[in-house]
Motif scaffolding. Structure first.
Motif, PDB file in Angstrom:
ATOM      1  N   ASP A  90     -11.636 -15.755  67.577  1.00  0.00           N
ATOM      2  CA  ASP A  90     -11.004 -15.202  66.518  1.00  0.00           C
ATOM      3  C   ASP A  90      -9.600 -15.661  66.495  1.00  0.00           C
ATOM      4  O   ASP A  90      -8.857 -15.980  67.379  1.00  0.00           O
ATOM      5  N   ILE A  91      -9.035 -16.068  65.313  1.00  0.00           N
ATOM      6  CA  ILE A  91      -7.868 -16.869  64.933  1.00  0.00           C
ATOM      7  C   ILE A  91      -6.675 -15.778  64.741  1.00  0.00           C
ATOM      8  O   ILE A  91      -5.804 -16.124  65.289  1.00  0.00           O
ATOM      9  N   GLY A  92      -6.707 -14.923  63.884  1.00  0.00           N
ATOM     10  CA  GLY A  92      -5.826 -13.854  63.742  1.00  0.00           C
ATOM     11  C   GLY A  92      -6.375 -12.868  63.081  1.00  0.00           C
ATOM     12  O   GLY A  92      -7.196 -12.778  62.376  1.00  0.00           O
ATOM     13  N   ARG A  93      -5.403 -11.652  62.888  1.00  0.00           N
ATOM     14  CA  ARG A  93      -5.817 -10.591  62.077  1.00  0.00           C
ATOM     15  C   ARG A  93      -5.008 -10.257  60.582  1.00  0.00           C
ATOM     16  O   ARG A  93      -4.073 -10.750  60.699  1.00  0.00           O
ATOM     17  N   LEU A  94      -5.740 -10.021  59.557  1.00  0.00           N
ATOM     18  CA  LEU A  94      -4.921  -9.569  58.280  1.00  0.00           C
ATOM     19  C   LEU A  94      -4.743  -8.255  58.168  1.00  0.00           C
ATOM     20  O   LEU A  94      -3.605  -7.901  57.789  1.00  0.00           O
ATOM     21  N   THR A  95      -5.677  -7.198  58.487  1.00  0.00           N
ATOM     22  CA  THR A  95      -5.587  -5.999  58.221  1.00  0.00           C
ATOM     23  C   THR A  95      -6.351  -5.402  59.320  1.00  0.00           C
ATOM     24  O   THR A  95      -6.972  -6.093  60.384  1.00  0.00           O
ATOM     25  N   VAL A  96      -6.537  -3.909  59.460  1.00  0.00           N
ATOM     26  CA  VAL A  96      -7.380  -3.166  60.340  1.00  0.00           C
ATOM     27  C   VAL A  96      -8.731  -3.730  60.146  1.00  0.00           C
ATOM     28  O   VAL A  96      -9.830  -3.355  61.247  1.00  0.00           O
ATOM     29  N   ASP A 115     -19.451 -26.393  61.681  1.00  0.00           N
ATOM     30  CA  ASP A 115     -18.630 -25.586  61.913  1.00  0.00           C
ATOM     31  C   ASP A 115     -17.933 -24.644  60.635  1.00  0.00           C
ATOM     32  O   ASP A 115     -18.153 -25.244  59.445  1.00  0.00           O
ATOM     33  N   PHE A 116     -17.412 -23.609  60.831  1.00  0.00           N
ATOM     34  CA  PHE A 116     -16.933 -22.727  59.740  1.00  0.00           C
ATOM     35  C   PHE A 116     -15.487 -22.140  60.171  1.00  0.00           C
ATOM     36  O   PHE A 116     -15.358 -21.980  61.460  1.00  0.00           O
ATOM     37  N   VAL A 117     -14.538 -22.034  59.346  1.00  0.00           N
ATOM     38  CA  VAL A 117     -13.380 -21.084  59.193  1.00  0.00           C
ATOM     39  C   VAL A 117     -13.569 -20.090  58.274  1.00  0.00           C
ATOM     40  O   VAL A 117     -13.715 -20.469  56.916  1.00  0.00           O
ATOM     41  N   THR A 118     -13.847 -18.716  58.702  1.00  0.00           N
ATOM     42  CA  THR A 118     -14.151 -17.830  57.690  1.00  0.00           C
ATOM     43  C   THR A 118     -13.040 -16.607  57.597  1.00  0.00           C
ATOM     44  O   THR A 118     -12.435 -16.210  58.604  1.00  0.00           O
ATOM     45  N   LEU A 119     -12.773 -16.036  56.568  1.00  0.00           N
ATOM     46  CA  LEU A 119     -12.282 -14.680  56.308  1.00  0.00           C
ATOM     47  C   LEU A 119     -13.361 -13.602  56.406  1.00  0.00           C
ATOM     48  O   LEU A 119     -14.276 -13.588  55.830  1.00  0.00           O
ATOM     49  N   ARG A 120     -13.124 -12.596  57.466  1.00  0.00           N
ATOM     50  CA  ARG A 120     -14.199 -11.698  57.805  1.00  0.00           C
ATOM     51  C   ARG A 120     -13.767 -10.219  57.594  1.00  0.00           C
ATOM     52  O   ARG A 120     -12.628 -10.069  57.869  1.00  0.00           O
ATOM     53  N   ASN A 228      -6.395  -4.101  69.154  1.00  0.00           N
ATOM     54  CA  ASN A 228      -6.382  -5.439  68.652  1.00  0.00           C
ATOM     55  C   ASN A 228      -5.056  -6.243  69.102  1.00  0.00           C
ATOM     56  O   ASN A 228      -4.044  -5.842  68.634  1.00  0.00           O
ATOM     57  N   THR A 229      -4.988  -7.092  69.579  1.00  0.00           N
ATOM     58  CA  THR A 229      -4.056  -7.825  70.346  1.00  0.00           C
ATOM     59  C   THR A 229      -3.829  -9.262  69.627  1.00  0.00           C
ATOM     60  O   THR A 229      -3.242 -10.158  70.138  1.00  0.00           O
TER      61      THR A 229
END
Length: 266
Positions: A90-96, A115-120, A228-229
């Protein structure tokens, strides 16, 4: 799933509703495989088969929907069951209920790895659950020389409760592999790769409760956001990953007989 342009957005209820409709509808889908409780459909023109949609479904007895939801979120556990995975984090969080992550996987040799970089983003709906993603660009995670950066136009899971302690899992994906692939690769995805992947997830669901009891059983940041850290990132740091901005390689000349023996496992 991208709404066009370079505006990155977090999927809303209408996006999840549309995704669910695609999973549950049979209109416009062609059945490519139906054996041992696994069904695979495809949608799209043969001449543009590299970016056709693939949908798979498996009935999972003795696996509750919430358990499979945990399995698909738990990156630590994924290393135990996803033998095609090279690396994920995981790279970072946007929302909960939205984050950005990286995933790389082994393609059948002699194809190059992707490979992928995705917004999940994910959404629990009563006893049912959805997880969807699409590709984005993050300035700190550009394409790498040792991988072909592929593009997820839309990929996701729908987990539907099916009575007590059972569920049905749908997986729908539309990916541009950024390579002109030989026809046999596209056929193998529907006949071998997709069914095998679904069976792996099912088996992972059966084994997860025992594994989780021994590995930080209370830690589920996808259920408990306060755990979530990950560092917070903003939408402004991201842009939509357009396929035409990436290198396109021609692998159409690769012959199926060059596959390694492990790639033939169904």
């Amino acid at each position: 799933m991208s709404r066009g342009g370079d505006m990155v957005y977090i999927p809303d209820d209408s996006d999840f509703s549309s995704f669910r409709d695609q999973c549950e509808s049979l209109e416009g889908w062609h059945c490519r495989y139906n054996k041992a409780g696994v069904t695979v459909w495809s949608q799209g023109q043969e001449e543009s088969c590299a970016v056709q949609k693939i949908k798979t479904c498996i009935s999972c007895k003795d696996v509750p929907a919430e358990t499979l939801y945990d399995v698909l979120h738990d990156t630590r556990y994924r290393k135990k069951w996803d033998s095609n995975m090279i690396e994920t984090y995981d790279i970072g969080r946007l929302t909960v209920n939205a984050d950005v992550g990286y995933y790389s996987w082994k393609c059948p040799s002699p194809l190059k790895n992707r490979d992928f970089v995705t917004l999940r983003s994910w959404l629990p709906l009563g006893n049912d659950y959805m997880i969807i993603n699409y590709s984005v660009k993050h300035p700190k995670y550009p394409p790498r020389k040792d991988f072909v950066r592929a593009v997820s136009l839309q990929t996701g899971y729908l987990i539907k409760a099916n009575g007590a302690g059972a569920c049905v899992l749908y997986y729908l994906t539309q990916v541009d592999p950024r390579g002109s692939l030989p026809k046999w690769v596209v056929n193998r995805v529907s006949q071998f790769v997709a069914p095998k992947a679904m069976k792996k997830i099912y088996k992972a669901g059966l084994k997860y409760p025992e594994w989780k009891r021994k590995h930080d059983p209370g830690y589920k940041p996808w259920v408990y956001p306060e755990q979530n850290t990950l560092p917070s990132i903003s939408l402004e740091e991201l842009s939509v990953q357009h396929a035409d901005s990436l290198e396109n390689i021609d692998e159409t000349g690769l012959a199926e007989e060059h596959l390694s023996s492990s790639d033939h496992e169904a």
